[in-house]
Design an enzyme around this catalytic site. Structure first.
Site, short mmCIF file in Angstrom:
data_model
loop_
_atom_site.label_atom_id
_atom_site.label_comp_id
_atom_site.label_asym_id
_atom_site.label_seq_id
_atom_site.Cartn_x
_atom_site.Cartn_y
_atom_site.Cartn_z
N GLU A 163 0.89 -1.18 0.00
CA GLU A 163 0.00 0.00 0.00
C GLU A 163 0.91 1.21 0.00
OE1 GLU A 163 -3.30 -0.17 -0.02
OE2 GLU A 163 -3.45 -2.34 0.24
N CYS A 202 -2.34 9.18 3.30
CA CYS A 202 -2.08 8.75 1.92
C CYS A 202 -3.19 9.18 0.98
CB CYS A 202 -1.88 7.24 1.86
SG CYS A 202 -3.26 6.33 2.57
#
Ligand code: NDP
Length: 492
Positions: free
Chosen positions: A228, A262
């Site tokens: 990720e 993020c």
């Protein structure tokens, strides 16, 4: 501006574990894992729900652990801990649903006599490596489904934020998990490398650059992994959007956690007919934000500090680059004098697609806003990036929002909101392009922690199958006639 004091939650407070020590933690977890797996879903559910209840009742203990390392505002840390509570609840209750044996019906004439089944078994010990920005969600949060699936887990948190992971070690013990099943390997990059070498599967969250190094390392032992990675999320504001909601959302999702998420809104494209109105609303809302240290108390500040001087430098460099190339700082723009860890919430206009704040992941409290001729241009610019983590669309026309979403190259798209994909645990969240491989959440988010087994069981059978030996030619000639009849007709 209030309550600002210099602080750096740097490394060195916890031991930097070497390869041997990491291996010892993994071995201990491996020894504890069979008993944990043998508890079955019911037994594991009870432990995880006990952990959930402890966390929910004593939320401030876990919020304190996040704040200790990051100094983020209470509400930013609380949102993380809420996600931890929700995640413990969700995986405790849903693991069995995702991991029960799956019967598959065949349409193939070759295997119609067979029972087809897929089973899931824990892989053993899962390694989780996480970043510093949201230690609950991206570090302990990824351990929860791994544990629910019956694995042991060793977490290597960022060296800047080990406290939450360690607090959860105590939590799992209190909830009744076997000793050593879940453990924390404190340390920096080398500790992470040692963990990759020792585990059966690796879940990594962090920057794209480190993710590539992690993948290279994992391939040496053929350790499977998911990554990720970084993002550069665009927000598209259509002319028909509810501009008040869109402006409030841009401010919250751009500056929340000081932009260190993020899936933060990193760049905004607004249809030019509403651009000035939208910018005015964003600037006005930004001006009302209080920045500083929250000291673990609710209601004190909205925007906290940067995690480290180095991260503050990156963000400031992006602002300076934009200004040098002709952008206008509408509000903010500075590093706060008393400490180099605070970047003022910054709204930039007059930006171009070539500026660093538009092309790279800034990971700070900046909102560069650009007018676009129309939505076609917005989509083109939004997709003009090596990243593909998330994207956001604001419009009053939901169907149009969904149609735009389908054209965006991003793993998750939120319409008239953002970040919600983090809390929608039923659906996968992962990145396209250089934002990752694989996903967390949903069926994939727990099945990846398991070895899959396909079972093909002959339900009724003959003494000797026609394709077995001897090859006397009868079957070969029969198939030569039958196969064209079954598969030979092409669609017109
Ligand atoms: P880094 O990539 O710098 O670090 C991530 C983790 O990897 C840390 O624990 C780090 O340890 C560790 N690490 C560093 N080098 C190695 C190595 N060679 N082998 C194994 N592990 C290593 O990311 P940041 O901590 O700076 O986090 C910010 C980044 O994370 C941003 O790019 C952000 O977009 C991304 N992110 C992605 C998310 C997603 O879901 N896609 C969610 C949250 C963040 P240490 O810190 O101790 O050096």
């Amino acid at each position: 501006m209030s309550q600002i004091a210099p602080h750096f939650a740097g490394p060195g407070r916890h031991p930097d574990l070497d390869a041997e020590q990491v291996r010892a933690l993994v071995d201990r977890s491996r020894a504890a894992q069979p008993a944990w797996a043998a508890l079955g879903f019911d037994g594991r559910r009870r432990v995880l729900l006990r952990a959930r209840s402890i966390m929910a009742r004593d939320m401030d203990r876990f919020i304190g652990a996040v704040v200790r390392d990051t100094r983020k505002p209470y509400e930013d840390a609380q949102l993380e801990v809420l996600s931890g509570v929700a995640s413990l609840d969700f995986w405790a209750k849903r693991a069995e649903h995702y991991l029960k044996d799956q019967r598959v019906r065949t349409r193939s004439p070759f295997v119609f006599r067979y029972k087809l089944e897929i089973g899931f078994a824990p892989r053993g010990v899962i390694g989780v490596i996480g970043p510093w920005n949201v230690p609950m969600i991206n570090s302990f949060g990824d351990c929860i489904p791994a544990l629910a699936a019956g694995n042991g887990v060793v977490l290597k948190p960022s060296e800047l934020t080990p406290s939450l992971g360690l607090e959860c070690e105590a939590l799992m013990r209190e909830a009744g998990a076997p000793d050593g099943l879940y453990a924390v390997a404190t340390g920096a990059g080398a500790t992470g490398e040692a963990l990759i070498d020792a585990v059966d599967f690796l879940q990594f969250t962090g920057s794209t650059a480190t993710g590539k190094r992690v993948a290279e390392r994992a391939i040496q032992t053929l350790t499977p992994y998911t990554l990720e990675l970084g993002g550069n999320d665009p927000m598209i504001v259509c002319a028909d959007a509810d501009l008040d909601r869109a402006a409030s959302a841009a401010v919250f999702y751009g500056f929340g956690n000081a932009g260190q998420i993020c899936v933060s809104v990193e760049r905004v494209y607004v249809e030019e007919s509403v651009h000035d109105q939208f910018v005015a609303k964003v600037v006005e809302r930004t001006g009302r934000l209080r920045q500083g240290l929250g000291h673990g108390e609710p209601g004190r500040v909205e925007v906290g500090p940067m995690i480290s001087p180095a991260q503050a430098d990156v963000v400031k460099a992006h602002i300076d680059d934009a200004v040098a190339q002709g952008a206008t700082v509408r509000t903010g723009g500075g590093l706060v004098e008393t400490s180099d860890r605070f970047i003022e919430p910054t709204v930039l206009t007059g930006v171009t697609q070539s500026m660093r704040c538009m092309r790279e992941e800034t990971f700070g409290p900046t909102l560069p806003i650009m007018p676009v001729r129309d939505i076609e241009e917005a989509i083109t610019l939004a997709n003009d990036t090596p990243y593909g983590l998330g994207a956001v669309v604001f419009t009053r026309d939901r169907a149009r929002g969904e149609a735009i979403a389908k054209r965006l190259q991003a793993g998750t798209v939120n319409v008239n909101d953002a970040w919600m994909s983090y809390f929608a645990l039923e659906v996968p969240m992962g990145g396209h392009k250089q934002s990752g491989i694989g996903a967390r959440h949903g069926a994939e988010g727990i099945q990846k922690y398991c070895d899959k087994q396909t079972r093909v069981v002959a339900r009724f059978h003959l003494g000797n199958e026609p394709v077995w030996y001897p090859h006397d030619g009868r079957v070969g000639r029969l198939l030569r006639r039958v196969i064209p009849l079954v598969y030979g007709r092409a669609p017109r």
